[in-house]
Design a protein around this motif. Structure first.
Motif, PDB file in Angstrom:
ATOM      1  N   PHE A  57       0.476   2.726   2.834  1.00  0.00           N
ATOM      2  CA  PHE A  57       0.793   3.557   3.990  1.00  0.00           C
ATOM      3  C   PHE A  57       0.054   3.081   5.237  1.00  0.00           C
ATOM      4  O   PHE A  57      -1.136   2.780   5.183  1.00  0.00           O
ATOM      5  CB  PHE A  57       0.435   5.024   3.719  1.00  0.00           C
ATOM      6  CG  PHE A  57       1.474   5.745   2.903  1.00  0.00           C
ATOM      7  CD1 PHE A  57       2.480   6.485   3.531  1.00  0.00           C
ATOM      8  CD2 PHE A  57       1.456   5.682   1.528  1.00  0.00           C
ATOM      9  CE1 PHE A  57       3.436   7.139   2.776  1.00  0.00           C
ATOM     10  CE2 PHE A  57       2.418   6.335   0.768  1.00  0.00           C
ATOM     11  CZ  PHE A  57       3.407   7.071   1.396  1.00  0.00           C
ATOM     12  N   ASN A  58       0.770   3.055   6.348  1.00  0.00           N
ATOM     13  CA  ASN A  58       0.201   2.722   7.653  1.00  0.00           C
ATOM     14  C   ASN A  58      -0.435   3.995   8.207  1.00  0.00           C
ATOM     15  O   ASN A  58       0.211   4.782   8.895  1.00  0.00           O
ATOM     16  CB  ASN A  58       1.306   2.202   8.580  1.00  0.00           C
ATOM     17  CG  ASN A  58       0.813   1.927   9.975  1.00  0.00           C
ATOM     18  OD1 ASN A  58      -0.385   1.886  10.241  1.00  0.00           O
ATOM     19  ND2 ASN A  58       1.751   1.742  10.895  1.00  0.00           N
ATOM     20  N   THR A  59      -1.697   4.195   7.897  1.00  0.00           N
ATOM     21  CA  THR A  59      -2.382   5.439   8.241  1.00  0.00           C
ATOM     22  C   THR A  59      -2.668   5.578   9.732  1.00  0.00           C
ATOM     23  O   THR A  59      -3.036   6.656  10.179  1.00  0.00           O
ATOM     24  CB  THR A  59      -3.698   5.574   7.455  1.00  0.00           C
ATOM     25  OG1 THR A  59      -4.526   4.450   7.750  1.00  0.00           O
ATOM     26  CG2 THR A  59      -3.440   5.642   5.963  1.00  0.00           C
ATOM     27  N   SER A  60      -2.490   4.514  10.492  1.00  0.00           N
ATOM     28  CA  SER A  60      -2.740   4.612  11.935  1.00  0.00           C
ATOM     29  C   SER A  60      -1.447   4.723  12.737  1.00  0.00           C
ATOM     30  O   SER A  60      -1.485   4.731  13.963  1.00  0.00           O
ATOM     31  CB  SER A  60      -3.567   3.419  12.414  1.00  0.00           C
ATOM     32  OG  SER A  60      -2.865   2.225  12.187  1.00  0.00           O
ATOM     33  N   GLY A  61      -0.325   4.812  12.050  1.00  0.00           N
ATOM     34  CA  GLY A  61       0.959   4.845  12.738  1.00  0.00           C
ATOM     35  C   GLY A  61       1.401   6.237  13.158  1.00  0.00           C
ATOM     36  O   GLY A  61       0.960   7.254  12.624  1.00  0.00           O
ATOM     37  N   GLY A  62       2.305   6.260  14.111  1.00  0.00           N
ATOM     38  CA  GLY A  62       2.838   7.506  14.630  1.00  0.00           C
ATOM     39  C   GLY A  62       3.617   8.294  13.595  1.00  0.00           C
ATOM     40  O   GLY A  62       3.532   9.532  13.556  1.00  0.00           O
ATOM     41  N   SER A  63       4.378   7.616  12.749  1.00  0.00           N
ATOM     42  CA  SER A  63       5.155   8.312  11.721  1.00  0.00           C
ATOM     43  C   SER A  63       4.236   9.028  10.738  1.00  0.00           C
ATOM     44  O   SER A  63       4.507  10.162  10.333  1.00  0.00           O
ATOM     45  CB  SER A  63       6.046   7.319  10.952  1.00  0.00           C
ATOM     46  OG  SER A  63       7.032   6.774  11.790  1.00  0.00           O
ATOM     47  N   TYR A  64       3.152   8.383  10.384  1.00  0.00           N
ATOM     48  CA  TYR A  64       2.177   8.959   9.452  1.00  0.00           C
ATOM     49  C   TYR A  64       1.580  10.242  10.041  1.00  0.00           C
ATOM     50  O   TYR A  64       1.502  11.269   9.381  1.00  0.00           O
ATOM     51  CB  TYR A  64       1.085   7.921   9.178  1.00  0.00           C
ATOM     52  CG  TYR A  64       0.073   8.303   8.125  1.00  0.00           C
ATOM     53  CD1 TYR A  64       0.314   8.027   6.782  1.00  0.00           C
ATOM     54  CD2 TYR A  64      -1.140   8.904   8.467  1.00  0.00           C
ATOM     55  CE1 TYR A  64      -0.617   8.348   5.808  1.00  0.00           C
ATOM     56  CE2 TYR A  64      -2.080   9.228   7.507  1.00  0.00           C
ATOM     57  CZ  TYR A  64      -1.809   8.944   6.177  1.00  0.00           C
ATOM     58  OH  TYR A  64      -2.743   9.265   5.213  1.00  0.00           O
ATOM     59  N   ARG A  65       1.202  10.153  11.294  1.00  0.00           N
ATOM     60  CA  ARG A  65       0.624  11.334  11.972  1.00  0.00           C
ATOM     61  C   ARG A  65       1.658  12.435  12.146  1.00  0.00           C
ATOM     62  O   ARG A  65       1.369  13.612  11.938  1.00  0.00           O
ATOM     63  CB  ARG A  65       0.031  10.932  13.322  1.00  0.00           C
ATOM     64  CG  ARG A  65      -1.273  10.153  13.189  1.00  0.00           C
ATOM     65  CD  ARG A  65      -1.966   9.983  14.530  1.00  0.00           C
ATOM     66  NE  ARG A  65      -1.148   9.354  15.551  1.00  0.00           N
ATOM     67  CZ  ARG A  65      -1.047   8.042  15.745  1.00  0.00           C
ATOM     68  NH1 ARG A  65      -1.727   7.212  14.981  1.00  0.00           N
ATOM     69  NH2 ARG A  65      -0.286   7.553  16.699  1.00  0.00           N
ATOM     70  N   ALA A  66       2.870  12.064  12.545  1.00  0.00           N
ATOM     71  CA  ALA A  66       3.923  13.055  12.797  1.00  0.00           C
ATOM     72  C   ALA A  66       4.259  13.855  11.539  1.00  0.00           C
ATOM     73  O   ALA A  66       4.580  15.038  11.615  1.00  0.00           O
ATOM     74  CB  ALA A  66       5.175  12.367  13.332  1.00  0.00           C
ATOM     75  N   LEU A  67       4.165  13.210  10.391  1.00  0.00           N
ATOM     76  CA  LEU A  67       4.464  13.887   9.124  1.00  0.00           C
ATOM     77  C   LEU A  67       3.256  14.619   8.548  1.00  0.00           C
ATOM     78  O   LEU A  67       3.359  15.245   7.493  1.00  0.00           O
ATOM     79  CB  LEU A  67       4.991  12.874   8.097  1.00  0.00           C
ATOM     80  CG  LEU A  67       6.363  12.274   8.410  1.00  0.00           C
ATOM     81  CD1 LEU A  67       6.668  11.131   7.449  1.00  0.00           C
ATOM     82  CD2 LEU A  67       7.445  13.341   8.360  1.00  0.00           C
ATOM     83  N   GLY A  68       2.109  14.509   9.204  1.00  0.00           N
ATOM     84  CA  GLY A  68       0.907  15.182   8.719  1.00  0.00           C
ATOM     85  C   GLY A  68       0.426  14.667   7.369  1.00  0.00           C
ATOM     86  O   GLY A  68      -0.155  15.406   6.576  1.00  0.00           O
ATOM     87  N   LEU A  69       0.638  13.378   7.122  1.00  0.00           N
ATOM     88  CA  LEU A  69       0.319  12.821   5.808  1.00  0.00           C
ATOM     89  C   LEU A  69      -1.179  12.709   5.547  1.00  0.00           C
ATOM     90  O   LEU A  69      -1.592  12.627   4.384  1.00  0.00           O
ATOM     91  CB  LEU A  69       0.997  11.463   5.628  1.00  0.00           C
ATOM     92  CG  LEU A  69       2.527  11.531   5.527  1.00  0.00           C
ATOM     93  CD1 LEU A  69       3.121  10.134   5.480  1.00  0.00           C
ATOM     94  CD2 LEU A  69       2.957  12.345   4.329  1.00  0.00           C
ATOM     95  N   LYS A  70      -1.984  12.742   6.585  1.00  0.00           N
ATOM     96  CA  LYS A  70      -3.435  12.680   6.382  1.00  0.00           C
ATOM     97  C   LYS A  70      -3.884  13.799   5.443  1.00  0.00           C
ATOM     98  O   LYS A  70      -4.740  13.596   4.587  1.00  0.00           O
ATOM     99  CB  LYS A  70      -4.157  12.798   7.724  1.00  0.00           C
ATOM    100  CG  LYS A  70      -5.662  12.785   7.602  1.00  0.00           C
ATOM    101  CD  LYS A  70      -6.329  12.953   8.946  1.00  0.00           C
ATOM    102  CE  LYS A  70      -7.834  12.979   8.759  1.00  0.00           C
ATOM    103  NZ  LYS A  70      -8.535  13.394   9.960  1.00  0.00           N
ATOM    104  N   LYS A  74      -2.217  12.696  -0.574  1.00  0.00           N
ATOM    105  CA  LYS A  74      -2.821  12.628  -1.917  1.00  0.00           C
ATOM    106  C   LYS A  74      -2.222  13.642  -2.880  1.00  0.00           C
ATOM    107  O   LYS A  74      -2.292  13.473  -4.094  1.00  0.00           O
ATOM    108  CB  LYS A  74      -4.329  12.797  -1.818  1.00  0.00           C
ATOM    109  CG  LYS A  74      -4.938  11.632  -1.048  1.00  0.00           C
ATOM    110  CD  LYS A  74      -6.311  11.310  -1.495  1.00  0.00           C
ATOM    111  CE  LYS A  74      -6.850  10.283  -0.553  1.00  0.00           C
ATOM    112  NZ  LYS A  74      -7.466   9.190  -0.999  1.00  0.00           N
ATOM    113  N   SER A  75      -1.620  14.706  -2.351  1.00  0.00           N
ATOM    114  CA  SER A  75      -1.020  15.714  -3.228  1.00  0.00           C
ATOM    115  C   SER A  75       0.434  15.380  -3.577  1.00  0.00           C
ATOM    116  O   SER A  75       1.038  16.049  -4.405  1.00  0.00           O
ATOM    117  CB  SER A  75      -1.089  17.099  -2.581  1.00  0.00           C
ATOM    118  OG  SER A  75      -0.279  17.140  -1.424  1.00  0.00           O
ATOM    119  N   LYS A  76       0.980  14.344  -2.973  1.00  0.00           N
ATOM    120  CA  LYS A  76       2.364  13.952  -3.252  1.00  0.00           C
ATOM    121  C   LYS A  76       2.429  13.099  -4.515  1.00  0.00           C
ATOM    122  O   LYS A  76       1.526  12.323  -4.803  1.00  0.00           O
ATOM    123  CB  LYS A  76       2.956  13.185  -2.068  1.00  0.00           C
ATOM    124  CG  LYS A  76       3.069  14.046  -0.814  1.00  0.00           C
ATOM    125  CD  LYS A  76       3.992  13.441   0.186  1.00  0.00           C
ATOM    126  CE  LYS A  76       4.145  14.300   1.412  1.00  0.00           C
ATOM    127  NZ  LYS A  76       4.627  15.636   1.178  1.00  0.00           N
TER     128      LYS A  76
END
Length: 118
Positions: A57-70, A74-76
């Motif tokens: 996962f690209n943890t610094s990308g906009g898509s990652y942030r927009a989806l609240g994946l931070k 880990k729960s997915k």
């Protein structure tokens, strides 16, 4: 043959391309936004890399942030993670180098030197 999967405007991808060129290493370039990895490719690459799927996962990308994946990644389940990565190439950490003997996620020059000087 080596395939470099990345995004044209990504500075790290540009560094990786320059690194490959400076060493005379032939490769094909695959644009990640237009041709995101498939679920099947990701499974093969994960196994070959020996890395957990979360490292793709690209943890610094906009898509990652927009989806609240931070807060939720880990729960997915692995299936949910694969679905996310295969649906949006911009979620995938780049560059992604796929060679016969290895898969490298991200560009770390020392790691690339070790893997590609065999």
């Amino acid at each position: 043959m080596i395939c470099l999967i990345g995004y044209e405007k990504c500075s790290t991808c540009q560094k990786a391309r320059a690194w490959l060129k400076s060493r005379g290493i032939a490769y094909t370039f695959r644009p990640i936004r237009e041709q995101p990895p498939t679920r099947e490719e990701l499974l093969v690459w994960q196994k070959k890399s020996g890395l957990p799927l979360t490292r793709f996962f690209n943890t610094s990308g906009g898509s990652y942030r927009a989806l609240g994946l931070k807060d939720t990644l880990k729960s997915k389940t692995e299936d949910e993670q694969l679905a996310l990565l295969s649906a949006d190439g911009m979620l995938v950490k780049r560059p992604l180098l796929v060679a016969e003997n290895c898969v490298l996620v991200g560009f770390r020059e020392e790691e690339w030197n070790r893997a590609l000087s065999r």
